[in-house]
Write a protein that holds these residues in place. Structure first.
Motif, short mmCIF file in Angstrom:
data_model
loop_
_atom_site.label_atom_id
_atom_site.label_comp_id
_atom_site.label_asym_id
_atom_site.label_seq_id
_atom_site.Cartn_x
_atom_site.Cartn_y
_atom_site.Cartn_z
N LYS A 25 0.80 -1.24 0.00
CA LYS A 25 0.00 0.00 0.00
C LYS A 25 0.83 1.28 0.00
O LYS A 25 0.34 2.35 0.39
N TYR A 26 2.09 1.20 -0.41
CA TYR A 26 2.89 2.41 -0.61
C TYR A 26 2.54 3.01 -1.98
O TYR A 26 2.24 2.27 -2.92
N HIS A 27 2.61 4.33 -2.05
CA HIS A 27 2.54 4.98 -3.36
C HIS A 27 3.98 5.06 -3.86
O HIS A 27 4.81 5.77 -3.29
N VAL A 28 4.28 4.31 -4.91
CA VAL A 28 5.66 4.17 -5.39
C VAL A 28 5.87 4.97 -6.67
O VAL A 28 5.08 4.88 -7.62
N PHE A 29 6.97 5.73 -6.68
CA PHE A 29 7.41 6.45 -7.87
C PHE A 29 8.76 5.86 -8.28
O PHE A 29 9.69 5.82 -7.47
N SER A 30 8.88 5.43 -9.53
CA SER A 30 10.16 4.91 -10.05
C SER A 30 10.74 5.88 -11.06
O SER A 30 10.03 6.37 -11.95
N ILE A 31 12.04 6.16 -10.92
CA ILE A 31 12.76 6.94 -11.92
C ILE A 31 13.74 5.99 -12.61
O ILE A 31 14.61 5.41 -11.96
N ALA A 32 13.59 5.83 -13.91
CA ALA A 32 14.46 4.89 -14.63
C ALA A 32 14.57 5.29 -16.09
O ALA A 32 13.73 6.00 -16.63
N SER A 36 8.86 -0.07 -17.32
CA SER A 36 8.37 -1.45 -17.23
C SER A 36 6.93 -1.56 -17.70
O SER A 36 6.41 -2.66 -17.87
N ASN A 37 6.29 -0.39 -17.89
CA ASN A 37 4.87 -0.32 -18.26
C ASN A 37 3.99 -1.01 -17.23
O ASN A 37 2.93 -1.57 -17.56
N SER A 38 4.43 -0.93 -15.98
CA SER A 38 3.64 -1.49 -14.89
C SER A 38 2.49 -0.54 -14.55
O SER A 38 2.64 0.68 -14.57
N GLU A 39 1.35 -1.12 -14.25
CA GLU A 39 0.21 -0.33 -13.81
C GLU A 39 0.16 -0.25 -12.28
O GLU A 39 -0.73 0.39 -11.72
N LYS A 40 1.16 -0.84 -11.63
CA LYS A 40 1.15 -0.90 -10.17
C LYS A 40 1.77 0.33 -9.52
O LYS A 40 1.45 0.67 -8.39
N PHE A 41 2.68 1.01 -10.24
CA PHE A 41 3.34 2.17 -9.65
C PHE A 41 3.58 3.22 -10.72
O PHE A 41 3.47 2.96 -11.92
N THR A 42 3.91 4.43 -10.28
CA THR A 42 4.10 5.56 -11.19
C THR A 42 5.54 5.57 -11.70
O THR A 42 6.48 5.48 -10.91
N GLU A 43 5.71 5.69 -13.01
CA GLU A 43 7.04 5.65 -13.61
C GLU A 43 7.40 6.99 -14.25
O GLU A 43 6.59 7.57 -14.98
N ILE A 44 8.60 7.46 -13.98
CA ILE A 44 9.14 8.67 -14.58
C ILE A 44 10.35 8.26 -15.38
O ILE A 44 11.31 7.68 -14.85
N LYS A 45 10.34 8.56 -16.68
CA LYS A 45 11.46 8.17 -17.54
C LYS A 45 12.54 9.24 -17.51
O LYS A 45 12.29 10.41 -17.80
#
Length: 241
Positions: A25-32, A36-45
């Protein structure tokens, strides 16, 4: 709300960590660099080896956060690269610079911005650095990687010392994940023995099924985190927990 900001969350350990924290239940932001096109967490390219992209990526995340609703926020510096494997005199100077940028400079800059942005926040704040046993053991052929991880360990200790006397300062720890079955291990096993004398050891670890899975490592790091087993400035190997 609990927030996790992770670098390199599109694959390997980073993706497993992003998915684990999301499941809790964490709100996850990934910078990469890749998505990964995951719908589970927010991705920043963003290419974190390009220094100009680092502040922009983190700022875009903080613009999405309502600090009044946060109970904890964590920066997890996970992204890294092994770089070319060979003795120092055979390395390309640009490859050296890129590895130091991603493994050392980028975590320093992200930590700098994270601490500055959250300094008046009244929630739990922490930085977790994914380091390596190579920080303490010199490997022939890994001079840049070993150096960069040793620097990351000292970054951890220095941040902890600076924040120790600040009211509600940022906790900072470093974790060695052990030898994990990732793309980095594939790269290592393909290396010529002339460039890396220890290559057979890593081939044997794969053959003997002695590599950790990314999912196991993510579970272990999450457990260590939420059980609050570490003091600020600690540098630990998950194999000891």
């Amino acid at each position: 709300m609990n927030i996790l900001i992770i670098t390199g969350g599109s694959k390997g350990i980073g993706k497993a960590l992003a998915e684990k924290y999301t499941s809790e239940k964490y709100h996850v932001f990934s910078i990469a660099r890749s998505l990964s096109n995951s719908e589970k967490f927010t991705e920043i390219k963003a290419d974190l080896s390009a220094i100009k992209e680092v502040p922009k990526a983190l700022k875009s995340i903080f613009n999405q956060i309502d600090k009044e609703r946060i109970s904890s926020i964590t920066l997890l510096n996970n992204a890294g690269r092994l770089g070319e494997i060979s003795t120092l005199e055979n390395l390309d100077p640009e490859d050296i610079a890129k590895s130091i940028q991603l493994n050392t400079t980028t975590p320093l800059v992200l930590s700098n911005l994270f601490i500055k942005e959250t300094q008046n926040w009244n929630c739990k704040k922490q930085i977790i650095n994914i380091s390596s046993g190579a920080a303490t053991k010199p490997y022939e052929g890994w001079s840049v990687y070993c150096t960069s991880k040793a620097a990351l360990d000292m970054t951890t200790k220095a941040i902890a010392a600076e924040q120790s006397e600040i009211e509600n300062g940022v906790k900072c720890v470093a974790i060695y994940p052990g030898v994990v079955d990732t793309n980095m291990q594939n790269q290592i096993r393909k290396t010529n023995k002339a460039d890396f004398k220890n290559v057979q050891r890593f081939k044997d670890l794969k053959e003997n099924n002695e590599l950790y899975s990314s999912e196991f490592v993510a579970e272990k790091i999450y457990s260590i985190d939420i059980e609050n087993q570490l003091q600020s400035g600690d540098i630990i190997d998950i194999r000891n927990f």
